[in-house]
Write an enzyme that holds these catalytic residues in place. Structure first.
Site, short mmCIF file in Angstrom:
data_model
loop_
_atom_site.label_atom_id
_atom_site.label_comp_id
_atom_site.label_asym_id
_atom_site.label_seq_id
_atom_site.Cartn_x
_atom_site.Cartn_y
_atom_site.Cartn_z
N ASP A 192 -0.29 -7.55 1.50
CA ASP A 192 0.30 -6.21 1.55
C ASP A 192 1.82 -6.28 1.61
OD1 ASP A 192 0.48 -3.48 1.70
OD2 ASP A 192 -0.23 -3.32 3.78
N SER A 223 4.31 2.65 8.09
CA SER A 223 3.90 1.60 7.16
C SER A 223 5.08 1.05 6.37
CB SER A 223 2.85 2.14 6.19
OG SER A 223 1.63 2.35 6.84
N HIS A 250 0.83 -1.22 0.00
CA HIS A 250 0.00 0.00 0.00
C HIS A 250 0.86 1.26 0.00
CE1 HIS A 250 0.37 -0.05 4.55
NE2 HIS A 250 0.40 1.25 4.34
#
Length: 333
Positions: free
Chosen positions: A176, A281, A127
């Site tokens: 992911d 992230s 992502h």
């Protein structure tokens, strides 16, 4: 709130609550002895992607470090970073900063974290890359302070981006995971040294041990209510691995639009106070195995940061061993 904000806020909380202690500061000799202990150990069987035992010695030293650091494992909150503490420079040499170009500001800014898994490969969350082009990204190794140049810091362009083909096929946060191929400078990729090193990859059969303490690193937000409150120096937080049954409970993440898949791993403290957060992230969740650090997960998503019964959810790397080998060949490294 999207996945990036969720996970970033989670790491943020974890980093802001782990306190540092004089008892964790070791002398130069202690650091040297610890380093020697790591290098003498049998180590973890999986070496960095794209290397083999016939290459340089430093390329086979995945998951080792020359700068020792032991953050608090209490899981109790303390002021500032969400569950974390400032990391000594070089203590987590596999952690990289990924920057993205912002046309409106005409400069590259912090975007996500990642992990060095080979001289030409960096792993991060898918992502982080879904709306980015390779030529608009930079990989910074040896990074510690965001706003100043560190001694071992070096920036690389990205030659190619490979996102898992089934990203978001089984839910918004599924699969992911992605790889960045480092564009060499001259004929050299990432050069390993005392402050830049790769992290080991797990075997497919590796099982995460419930209750094991692992370390998550990043430059994410320091205030869960302000995703712009990015840390200016690398932070680290200790989080405990949770079993999938716990993470799937109705009072945790059960019954949500995104199921907790076998390809995910949850980590944190159910009481809250320790987690990753905005800007973290793609960063590494590293667990020590036989004296070496192994990449157990990548910061993926979560509901807020360090909230009660809302642990961080990470991409489980052992689930993707076969894909990583195929991806390495596809990228030609």
């Amino acid at each position: 709130m999207d996945a990036t904000v969720f996970m970033s806020v989670v790491i943020l909380h974890a980093l802001n609550f782990v306190s540092s202690s004089p008892a964790h500061d070791y002398s130069h000799n202690a650091q040297r002895n610890t380093t020697q202990r790591y290098r003498r150990s049998g180590g973890y069987p999986k070496f960095p992607v794209g290397t083999d035992s016939g290459k340089k010695e430093e390329e086979s030293e995945c998951g080792t470090r020359d700068v020792y650091h032991q953050p608090s494992y209490s899981g109790k909150p303390v002021p500032k970073v969400v569950g974390g503490t400032a990391a000594p420079y070089g203590a987590y040499p596999w952690t990289v900063e990924i920057k993205a170009y912002r046309p409106n500001k005409r400069k590259f800014e912090h975007h996500c974290g990642g992990a060095v898994v080979g001289p030409r490969l960096v792993m991060t969350a898918a992502h982080c890359l879904q709306n980015e082009q390779a030529d608009q990204l930079r990989i910074v190794v040896g990074e510690h302070f965001i706003e100043q140049r560190d001694q071992y810091e070096k920036s690389f362009r990205v030659e190619d981006v490979l996102i898992h083909p089934k990203f978001r096929k089984v839910g918004f946060y599924s699969n992911d995971i992605a790889l960045l191929k480092v564009k060499p400078v001259g004929d050299q990729g990432i050069q390993f040294n005392s402050h830049v090193r790769s992290i080991c990859l797990p075997e497919q059969s590796t099982q995460s041990k419930e209750g094991a303490w692992c370390l998550v690193t990043g430059w994410g937000a320091q205030n869960p209510d302000d995703v712009e409150s990015q840390s200016q120096s690398l932070q680290v937080a200790a989080v405990s691995l949770l079993d999938l049954a716990t993470c799937r409970r109705s009072d945790v993440y059960g019954g949500r639009h995104q199921d907790i898949l076998d390809s995910m791993v949850c980590a944190g403290v159910l009481e809250g106070g320790v987690d990753a957060c905005g800007g973290d992230s793609g960063g590494p969740l590293a667990c020590e195995v036989d004296g070496r650090f192994v990449l157990t997960g990548l910061v993926s998503w979560g509901d807020g940061c360090a909230k009660k019964n809302r642990p961080g959810v990470y991409t489980r790397i052992s689930h993707y061993v076969d894909w990583l080998e195929q991806a390495r060949k596809q990228l030609g490294v």
